[in-house]
Design an enzyme around this catalytic site. Structure first.
Site, PDB file in Angstrom:
ATOM      1  N   ARG A  94       5.831  13.773  12.281  1.00 47.68           N
ATOM      2  CA  ARG A  94       5.643  12.439  11.727  1.00 47.68           C
ATOM      3  C   ARG A  94       4.469  11.687  12.350  1.00 47.68           C
ATOM      4  O   ARG A  94       3.542  11.292  11.652  1.00 47.68           O
ATOM      5  CB  ARG A  94       6.923  11.603  11.872  1.00 47.68           C
ATOM      6  N   HIS A 108       7.240  15.819   0.700  1.00 44.85           N
ATOM      7  CA  HIS A 108       7.564  14.782   1.688  1.00 44.85           C
ATOM      8  C   HIS A 108       8.716  13.912   1.178  1.00 44.85           C
ATOM      9  O   HIS A 108       8.488  12.831   0.621  1.00 44.85           O
ATOM     10  CB  HIS A 108       6.321  13.922   1.945  1.00 44.85           C
ATOM     11  N   TYR A 115      -0.760   0.106 -10.155  1.00 47.67           N
ATOM     12  CA  TYR A 115      -2.010  -0.514 -10.585  1.00 47.67           C
ATOM     13  C   TYR A 115      -3.251   0.213 -10.085  1.00 47.67           C
ATOM     14  O   TYR A 115      -4.341   0.033 -10.625  1.00 47.67           O
ATOM     15  CB  TYR A 115      -2.073  -1.971 -10.112  1.00 47.67           C
TER      16      TYR A 115
END
Length: 821
Positions: free
Chosen positions: A46, A92, A136
């Site tokens: 991580r 993931h 967006y």
């Protein structure tokens, strides 16, 4: 069924008063069984990047998911939500916010020196504005990120099963450039953290190449290539002992300082302008902090009148307006101490190496990266070799088939089945099963004469490729040379200028005072034949009569002109090896016929110091080198990068005290170095024979000179040009460069002017030209202008001739090459 006593199975379970069970364990066991696996997961999967590709798992999975989707730089953008979904579903399985935030960071140019994702839409700003929602925005891979993924399909890296065993994902990317150092990393795990500053791509690649050339390189030697961190937001990086400690041990501290200017306005007031910030400092929050500090220290910062953010698409510009009669420098000193205009960057270079987190110095990181790249290139070469051998094997069979096509057709037609035909072909022509099958699959269109020739040509190319790949696989030297060549290609393709200025202490972080802005207009910098300088307006220069060559006008003749703009920086090289630089408009403007300035008047230079070359800084490509030539035959080749300094004056060449610099040139590809000595000898050799040295190095010997002999011309030539020569008896000639033999460096050379007494005892001057050039020759009583067109074209051993305008031989005391455009 036998009843099982749960207490006998697990004696740790105790009965509570209500009859339920309680499991008791000591803290040591809990930490070992729960906390340690969690900590290992956070560290390995991580928060900490790998040293090989410089990526954390989520970053690697995002890039691979985009690669899997085909979002290469030549394709259209795709919605970020689609990319995040692909990464979540395959590689993931965590929160979509964490994946999107990681992708956004890889697209932010103010966080990464070399963004790995190319974003379209709102991806945040240096003011701390967050990105737009993933529905967006759109994204695709950047061109440089393709270098991280390059050759991933050629068995260069190991693949492991994903979280649900439905597909595979790479354990690391091929990482064809040192991403860990170039883009840096930061992360907090359990019990450790990492904080690696970003660096300049070209510098890091130069450092890796230096390590490849010398694996025993020391840290001070390596730091000549990697001078320090290069933060994407620019500013000053104050290194010193903290930087050396960080590069040596992996842990240290540098100070980051904003780049500020002081502008003096027409009304007499001053204002502080912030143009570059320390890395990861929020501009809006900084300006708010400055306002708070002003309120807290009213007595010391009463001079601050207003704070305005004038930043736009052209760049950052935060203005602190100062009241009249207050000292801007004193205000800045307080702000440096009390705000993030100056802050620390604590370096802690931790990365995953050999399967565990390690604290590494600069040499350790480069060593790990180099060894990894050696393995990647070797694995790719082995893969390509097997592919090439397989294809060549098929082609050999096809060539046999088309050469004996009639018999092949007869065998196939006489066979009752495909297997029978294959077996007969194998026996008749001693083919393998693959070759025989390829012949059976051969289309009739491939039997034309043109196609047969193509097969043979392809086979020849493959055999050459196989030989090259076998050499790479067999020879470690060839392998490392290939690695170096590919790194150099990446540096040239993605090179960018350094953003941060590395200094040893804060005293060098000078605040520039800008006042009396000069108008931006075209101008001409002239270097006279005496090595003096003047600046002339473009209009005055174009209207001036520059062909007048009487004795009175000789000081006005220009040996060099540079047409530039007043706000451009120009660099002056002198005969003493010094360099002076300033904006062109800062030189006093005169008329063409007015007296020129000495370097003492212009820059506070030394007496008898003269300009030998003037160059415009922003026209110089940092991919090229500068060649410095001296009167005693020395030559030096140095990267232009080493001359792009902030200092107004610095040493550009440090040679012998009795020697002078006579010429400086930007290296020309495909050109050679050429010398002419006063004794009439010349030497022509390849530029590659000159090693690249540092800025203040003394150079190497270019031409071997006899006692009392000196160099009268040194520069670069191409076969298309000619050499003009003038003896001290005014005998002149021109010789084509194509007639000049190529020799090696530091030789006496060959004759280029047959001096026999009647035509002169020495070569006074020479010049290289591809278009007409002009000289002024001078004796005690006469002055004569000679153009190259008036010179006779002769062989290298010619004696020269007197020009028609000269009735008898002159005893020349001077000869000047001048520019008369």
């Amino acid at each position: 069924m036998e009843q099982i006593d749960i207490d006998s199975i697990n004696p740790e379970i105790e009965k509570l008063p209500d009859g339920s069970n309680l499991i008791t364990k000591d803290m040591e066991t809990v930490m070992k069984q729960s906390m340690m696996p969690y900590a290992e997961y956070v560290i390995m999967d991580r928060a900490i990047p790998r040293v090989e590709d410089g990526l954390k798992p989520v970053q690697r999975r995002i890039l691979y998911a985009m690669y899997d989707l085909g979002l290469t730089p030549d394709k259209t953008f795709k919605k970020s939500a689609r990319i995040v979904g692909e990464c979540l579903g395959k590689y993931h399985p965590h929160g979509d916010g964490s994946v999107y935030n990681a992708m956004v960071r890889m697209a932010q140019g103010f966080n990464l020196n070399c963004p790995l994702v190319e974003g379209q839409g709102n991806f945040g700003s240096v003011d701390g504005d967050g990105p737009a929602a993933m529905r967006y925005t759109e994204a695709r891979l950047s061109e440089l990120s393709m270098e991280l993924l390059k050759d991933i399909d050629k068995e260069t890296v190991h693949f492991s099963r994903n979280f649900d065993d439905s597909t595979k994902e790479p354990d690391m990317l091929p990482g064809r450039f040192p991403n860990l150092l170039v883009n840096g990393a930061s992360g907090i795990a359990v019990g450790l953290a990492t904080s690696i500053p970003p660096h300049n791509l070209s510098e890091v690649i130069n450092g890796v190449i230096a390590y490849i050339d010398n694996s025993k390189i020391t840290l001070p030697q390596l730091m000549k290539y990697i001078t320090g961190p290069d933060f994407p937001t620019g500013g000053y990086c104050i290194g010193g002992e903290g930087l050396i400690s960080a590069y040596e041990t992996g842990r240290g501290k540098v100070v980051m300082r904003a780049k500020c200017n002081i502008e003096r306005l027409d009304n007499g007031r001053e204002q502080i302008v912030i143009t570059e910030l320390p890395f990861q400092v929020n501009k809006s929050a900084l300006l708010v902090d400055i306002l708070k500090v002003k309120e807290d220290k009213k007595d010391k910062l009463a001079g601050i009148a207003e704070i305005i953010d004038e930043s736009d698409k052209e760049g950052m510009r935060a203005v602190i307006k100062v009241r009249k009669d207050f000292n801007c420098q004193q205000i800045l000193d307080i702000l440096f101490k009390c705000t993030n205009l100056q802050c620390n960057f604590n370096i802690n270079m931790v990365a995953i190496a050999d399967g565990k987190p390690q604290l590494m110095g600069l040499l350790d990181i480069i060593a790990y990266y180099t060894n990894y790249q050696r393995a990647v290139v070797l694995a790719r070469s082995k893969f390509e070799l097997e592919e090439a051998r397989g294809r060549a094997h098929i082609l050999e069979g096809l060539v046999i088939a088309v050469t004996n096509i009639d018999e092949v057709v007869r065998i196939i037609r006489s066979s009752s089945s495909t297997n029978e035909a294959k077996q007969k072909l194998r026996v008749r022509f001693e083919l393998t099963d693959r070759q025989a099958q390829a012949i059976l699959d051969l289309r009739l269109a491939r039997l034309t004469r043109l196609e047969v020739d193509k097969l043979k040509e392809e086979l020849e190319l493959l055999q050459k490729l196989i030989a090259r790949l076998e050499e790479i696989v067999r020879s470690p030297k060839a392998l490392m040379q290939l690695l170096k060549d590919e790194l150099i290609a990446i540096k040239k393709a993605y090179k960018y200028d350094r953003k941060s200025i590395v200094i040893d202490n804060a005293d060098y972080a000078q605040v520039k005072v800008i006042s009396n802005e000069i108008p931006v207009e075209n101008t001409v910098i002239c270097v006279t034949s005496q090595g003096l300088i003047k600046r002339v307006s473009s209009r005055n220069y174009s209207l001036s009569n520059k062909d007048n060559t009487d004795k009175a006008s000789l000081p006005c003749l220009c040996s060099q002109i540079l047409q530039t703009i007043t706000n451009r920086k120009v660099l002056f090289f002198t005969n003493f090896g010094n360099c002076y630089q300033l904006e062109a408009g800062r030189i006093k403007e005169t008329k063409y016929r007015d007296d020129a300035m000495t370097l003492v008047e212009a820059f506070g230079g030394l007496p008898e110091e003269k300009v030998v070359k003037v160059l415009q800084l922003d026209e110089l490509s940092t991919d090229l080198n500068l060649l410095v030539f001296t009167r005693l035959g020395l030559v030096k080749r140095t990267s232009i990068e080493e001359y792009l300094l902030l200092k107004a004056s610095f040493v550009g060449y440090k040679g012998k005290e009795d020697d002078d610099v006579i010429n400086v040139e930007v290296e020309i590809p495909q050109a050679s170095v050429f010398y002419v000595s006063s004794s009439g000898m010349c030497l022509n050799f390849a530029t590659s024979e000159i090693p690249i040295q540092g800025r203040v190095a003394g150079g190497v010997k270019g031409m071997m000179l006899g006692e009392g002999d000196t160099i009268v011309f040194a520069g670069q030539i191409t076969p298309e040009g000619e050499i003009a020569l003038i003896s001290n008896k005014c005998y002149v000639k021109r010789t084509p460069c194509v007639d000049l033999p190529m020799l090696t460096r530091y030789r006496k050379g060959v004759k280029i002017f047959d001096l026999q007494g009647s035509n002169g005892s020495a070569v006074l001057t020479a010049g290289y030209f591809t278009q007409q050039i002009s000289f002024v020759v001078e004796d005690v009583a006469n002055t004569l202008a000679i153009t190259s067109a008036e010179m006779s074209k002769e062989s290298r051993t010619g004696k020269g001739k007197l020009p028609k305008s000269c009735k008898k031989a002159l005893n020349l005391i001077n000869a000047i090459r001048y520019v008369n455009e």
